[in-house]
Design a protein around this motif. Structure first.
Motif, PDB file in Angstrom:
ATOM      1  N   ALA A   1       0.851  -1.191   0.000  1.00 54.64           N
ATOM      2  CA  ALA A   1       0.000   0.000   0.000  1.00 54.64           C
ATOM      3  C   ALA A   1       0.883   1.236   0.000  1.00 54.64           C
ATOM      4  O   ALA A   1       1.993   1.217   0.533  1.00 54.64           O
ATOM      5  CB  ALA A   1      -0.913   0.015   1.222  1.00 54.64           C
ATOM      6  N   THR A   2       0.385   2.279  -0.626  1.00 50.01           N
ATOM      7  CA  THR A   2       1.056   3.570  -0.571  1.00 50.01           C
ATOM      8  C   THR A   2      -0.005   4.616  -0.245  1.00 50.01           C
ATOM      9  O   THR A   2      -1.140   4.530  -0.707  1.00 50.01           O
ATOM     10  CB  THR A   2       1.803   3.897  -1.885  1.00 50.01           C
ATOM     11  OG1 THR A   2       2.502   5.116  -1.741  1.00 50.01           O
ATOM     12  CG2 THR A   2       0.867   3.984  -3.073  1.00 50.01           C
ATOM     13  N   ILE A   3       0.379   5.574   0.586  1.00 45.87           N
ATOM     14  CA  ILE A   3      -0.564   6.604   1.041  1.00 45.87           C
ATOM     15  C   ILE A   3      -0.041   7.972   0.648  1.00 45.87           C
ATOM     16  O   ILE A   3       1.149   8.260   0.781  1.00 45.87           O
ATOM     17  CB  ILE A   3      -0.758   6.524   2.568  1.00 45.87           C
ATOM     18  CG1 ILE A   3      -1.376   5.170   2.933  1.00 45.87           C
ATOM     19  CG2 ILE A   3      -1.624   7.668   3.078  1.00 45.87           C
ATOM     20  CD1 ILE A   3      -1.518   4.919   4.411  1.00 45.87           C
ATOM     21  N   TYR A   4      -0.943   8.806   0.152  1.00 43.89           N
ATOM     22  CA  TYR A   4      -0.595  10.178  -0.215  1.00 43.89           C
ATOM     23  C   TYR A   4      -1.033  11.107   0.899  1.00 43.89           C
ATOM     24  O   TYR A   4      -2.202  11.167   1.262  1.00 43.89           O
ATOM     25  CB  TYR A   4      -1.276  10.554  -1.527  1.00 43.89           C
ATOM     26  CG  TYR A   4      -1.104  12.003  -1.930  1.00 43.89           C
ATOM     27  CD1 TYR A   4       0.138  12.622  -1.912  1.00 43.89           C
ATOM     28  CD2 TYR A   4      -2.193  12.748  -2.352  1.00 43.89           C
ATOM     29  CE1 TYR A   4       0.299  13.938  -2.297  1.00 43.89           C
ATOM     30  CE2 TYR A   4      -2.049  14.070  -2.742  1.00 43.89           C
ATOM     31  CZ  TYR A   4      -0.806  14.657  -2.703  1.00 43.89           C
ATOM     32  OH  TYR A   4      -0.654  15.966  -3.093  1.00 43.89           O
ATOM     33  N   ARG A   5      -0.059  11.815   1.473  1.00 40.22           N
ATOM     34  CA  ARG A   5      -0.294  12.848   2.491  1.00 40.22           C
ATOM     35  C   ARG A   5       0.575  14.044   2.141  1.00 40.22           C
ATOM     36  O   ARG A   5       1.624  13.887   1.545  1.00 40.22           O
ATOM     37  CB  ARG A   5       0.135  12.403   3.879  1.00 40.22           C
ATOM     38  CG  ARG A   5      -0.246  11.080   4.337  1.00 40.22           C
ATOM     39  CD  ARG A   5       0.406  10.749   5.698  1.00 40.22           C
ATOM     40  NE  ARG A   5       0.081   9.408   6.082  1.00 40.22           N
ATOM     41  CZ  ARG A   5      -0.973   9.070   6.809  1.00 40.22           C
ATOM     42  NH1 ARG A   5      -1.775   9.990   7.263  1.00 40.22           N
ATOM     43  NH2 ARG A   5      -1.217   7.823   7.100  1.00 40.22           N
ATOM     44  N   THR A   6       0.171  15.209   2.579  1.00 43.24           N
ATOM     45  CA  THR A   6       0.987  16.397   2.333  1.00 43.24           C
ATOM     46  C   THR A   6       2.149  16.493   3.303  1.00 43.24           C
ATOM     47  O   THR A   6       3.144  17.141   3.024  1.00 43.24           O
ATOM     48  CB  THR A   6       0.135  17.680   2.405  1.00 43.24           C
ATOM     49  OG1 THR A   6      -0.538  17.705   3.669  1.00 43.24           O
ATOM     50  CG2 THR A   6      -0.883  17.713   1.273  1.00 43.24           C
ATOM     51  N   SER A   7       2.025  15.833   4.465  1.00 43.26           N
ATOM     52  CA  SER A   7       3.127  15.750   5.429  1.00 43.26           C
ATOM     53  C   SER A   7       2.898  14.511   6.287  1.00 43.26           C
ATOM     54  O   SER A   7       1.819  13.917   6.261  1.00 43.26           O
ATOM     55  CB  SER A   7       3.203  17.008   6.309  1.00 43.26           C
ATOM     56  OG  SER A   7       2.094  17.063   7.185  1.00 43.26           O
ATOM     57  N   ARG A   8       3.894  14.151   7.061  1.00 41.77           N
ATOM     58  CA  ARG A   8       3.823  12.916   7.852  1.00 41.77           C
ATOM     59  C   ARG A   8       2.613  12.864   8.777  1.00 41.77           C
ATOM     60  O   ARG A   8       1.992  11.823   8.942  1.00 41.77           O
ATOM     61  CB  ARG A   8       5.096  12.792   8.679  1.00 41.77           C
ATOM     62  CG  ARG A   8       5.115  11.569   9.573  1.00 41.77           C
ATOM     63  CD  ARG A   8       6.418  11.461  10.272  1.00 41.77           C
ATOM     64  NE  ARG A   8       7.412  11.051   9.296  1.00 41.77           N
ATOM     65  CZ  ARG A   8       8.262  10.075   9.469  1.00 41.77           C
ATOM     66  NH1 ARG A   8       8.294   9.452  10.605  1.00 41.77           N
ATOM     67  NH2 ARG A   8       9.104   9.744   8.538  1.00 41.77           N
ATOM     68  N   ASN A   9       2.245  13.976   9.392  1.00 43.40           N
ATOM     69  CA  ASN A   9       1.135  13.998  10.349  1.00 43.40           C
ATOM     70  C   ASN A   9      -0.191  14.441   9.747  1.00 43.40           C
ATOM     71  O   ASN A   9      -1.194  14.499  10.448  1.00 43.40           O
ATOM     72  CB  ASN A   9       1.494  14.898  11.537  1.00 43.40           C
ATOM     73  CG  ASN A   9       2.677  14.343  12.306  1.00 43.40           C
ATOM     74  OD1 ASN A   9       2.812  13.138  12.465  1.00 43.40           O
ATOM     75  ND2 ASN A   9       3.559  15.210  12.762  1.00 43.40           N
ATOM     76  N   ALA A  10      -0.199  14.756   8.475  1.00 38.64           N
ATOM     77  CA  ALA A  10      -1.429  15.207   7.813  1.00 38.64           C
ATOM     78  C   ALA A  10      -2.343  14.010   7.539  1.00 38.64           C
ATOM     79  O   ALA A  10      -1.875  12.880   7.397  1.00 38.64           O
ATOM     80  CB  ALA A  10      -1.087  15.906   6.509  1.00 38.64           C
TER      81      ALA A  10
ATOM     82  N   ALA B   1      -4.605  11.383   5.486  1.00 38.64           N
ATOM     83  CA  ALA B   1      -4.414  10.781   4.162  1.00 38.64           C
ATOM     84  C   ALA B   1      -5.356  11.431   3.154  1.00 38.64           C
ATOM     85  O   ALA B   1      -6.514  11.726   3.459  1.00 38.64           O
ATOM     86  CB  ALA B   1      -4.664   9.287   4.222  1.00 38.64           C
ATOM     87  N   ILE B   2      -4.843  11.642   1.956  1.00 37.97           N
ATOM     88  CA  ILE B   2      -5.644  12.166   0.846  1.00 37.97           C
ATOM     89  C   ILE B   2      -6.067  11.004  -0.050  1.00 37.97           C
ATOM     90  O   ILE B   2      -7.175  10.972  -0.564  1.00 37.97           O
ATOM     91  CB  ILE B   2      -4.843  13.216   0.054  1.00 37.97           C
ATOM     92  CG1 ILE B   2      -4.559  14.413   0.970  1.00 37.97           C
ATOM     93  CG2 ILE B   2      -5.587  13.642  -1.210  1.00 37.97           C
ATOM     94  CD1 ILE B   2      -3.533  15.387   0.440  1.00 37.97           C
ATOM     95  N   ALA B   3      -5.159  10.033  -0.217  1.00 37.25           N
ATOM     96  CA  ALA B   3      -5.454   8.866  -1.053  1.00 37.25           C
ATOM     97  C   ALA B   3      -4.616   7.685  -0.589  1.00 37.25           C
ATOM     98  O   ALA B   3      -3.564   7.856   0.021  1.00 37.25           O
ATOM     99  CB  ALA B   3      -5.160   9.173  -2.516  1.00 37.25           C
ATOM    100  N   LYS B   4      -5.106   6.480  -0.898  1.00 36.15           N
ATOM    101  CA  LYS B   4      -4.361   5.262  -0.584  1.00 36.15           C
ATOM    102  C   LYS B   4      -4.569   4.274  -1.719  1.00 36.15           C
ATOM    103  O   LYS B   4      -5.693   4.094  -2.197  1.00 36.15           O
ATOM    104  CB  LYS B   4      -4.849   4.656   0.729  1.00 36.15           C
ATOM    105  CG  LYS B   4      -4.197   3.327   1.060  1.00 36.15           C
ATOM    106  CD  LYS B   4      -4.545   2.816   2.450  1.00 36.15           C
ATOM    107  CE  LYS B   4      -5.982   2.482   2.604  1.00 36.15           C
ATOM    108  NZ  LYS B   4      -6.318   1.867   3.886  1.00 36.15           N
ATOM    109  N   VAL B   5      -3.480   3.642  -2.151  1.00 30.80           N
ATOM    110  CA  VAL B   5      -3.560   2.599  -3.172  1.00 30.80           C
ATOM    111  C   VAL B   5      -3.106   1.286  -2.543  1.00 30.80           C
ATOM    112  O   VAL B   5      -2.050   1.227  -1.920  1.00 30.80           O
ATOM    113  CB  VAL B   5      -2.670   2.918  -4.395  1.00 30.80           C
ATOM    114  CG1 VAL B   5      -2.750   1.793  -5.422  1.00 30.80           C
ATOM    115  CG2 VAL B   5      -3.053   4.243  -5.027  1.00 30.80           C
ATOM    116  N   ILE B   6      -3.917   0.254  -2.708  1.00 34.34           N
ATOM    117  CA  ILE B   6      -3.568  -1.094  -2.268  1.00 34.34           C
ATOM    118  C   ILE B   6      -3.434  -1.939  -3.530  1.00 34.34           C
ATOM    119  O   ILE B   6      -4.350  -1.959  -4.360  1.00 34.34           O
ATOM    120  CB  ILE B   6      -4.637  -1.688  -1.328  1.00 34.34           C
ATOM    121  CG1 ILE B   6      -4.756  -0.823  -0.070  1.00 34.34           C
ATOM    122  CG2 ILE B   6      -4.317  -3.135  -0.981  1.00 34.34           C
ATOM    123  CD1 ILE B   6      -5.887  -1.223   0.856  1.00 34.34           C
TER     124      ILE B   6
END
Length: 176
Positions: free
Chosen positions: A37-46, A48-53
């Motif tokens: 899985a990969t997760i899209y965030r603008t920063s480490r603590n932000a 999640a905007i999107a996740k791909v599995i």
């Protein structure tokens, strides 16, 4: 009293034997194309905007074009079609997409790949893919990298969703 202890001990031993066999599990071996899985965030603590599995097939000496043939709809990984969850409305390849859960299909090509988000989710492979259920289709150019990736990989940067396998790289513009 002694007979009571003796009977209790025998009963305990029988229960112990039965539960040992009943509790044994058969676990499958490691999948040849393990999930990632990969997760899209603008920063480490932000948030999640999107996740791909997705599953990560490996080249193992085979040509990319035999595993993900040019001009044919591909599940974007192995096993089940890749799943993308958008937690916010976003723009992918300049096209607006509402928050939700989608399957991520691609059509590989020599110079560009077509990226497809489909309403059909939890599907095995691309066997039941239906173009009528596409939410968006966008094109993204193919580039060649110096480094070869043995396992298919997906990653986010601040402005793109990246697909890579072998020396093939595809970057799809991705914006919140």
């Amino acid at each position: 009293m002694k007979t009571s202890n003796f009977i209790s001990s025998i009963a305990f031993a029988i229960v112990l034997l039965l539960t040992t066999n009943a509790g044994a599990q058969e676990f499958s071996k490691l999948d040849k194309s393990p999930l990632d899985a990969t997760i899209y965030r603008t920063s480490r603590n932000a948030p999640a905007i999107a996740k791909v599995i997705y599953s990560r097939p490996q080249l193992k000496g085979r040509a990319l074009s035999t595993l993900a043939p040019n001009g044919k709809v591909w599940r974007t990984g192995a096993n089940e079609a890749a799943n993308i969850t958008l937690y916010n409305d976003v723009k992918i390849g300049g096209k607006a997409v509402s928050a939700g859960e989608y399957s991520l299909f691609t059509i590989p090509g020599e110079k560009e790949w077509t990226i497809i988000l489909s309403k059909d989710i939890n599907v095995w492979g691309a066997y039941s893919y239906k173009e009528a259920n596409d939410v968006i289709r966008v094109s993204a150019p193919v580039t060649t990298a110096n480094e070869s990736l043995e396992a298919f990989s997906i990653a986010f940067t601040n402005d793109a969703l990246h697909l890579g396998w072998g020396t093939t790289r595809v970057a799809v513009p991705f914006a919140k």
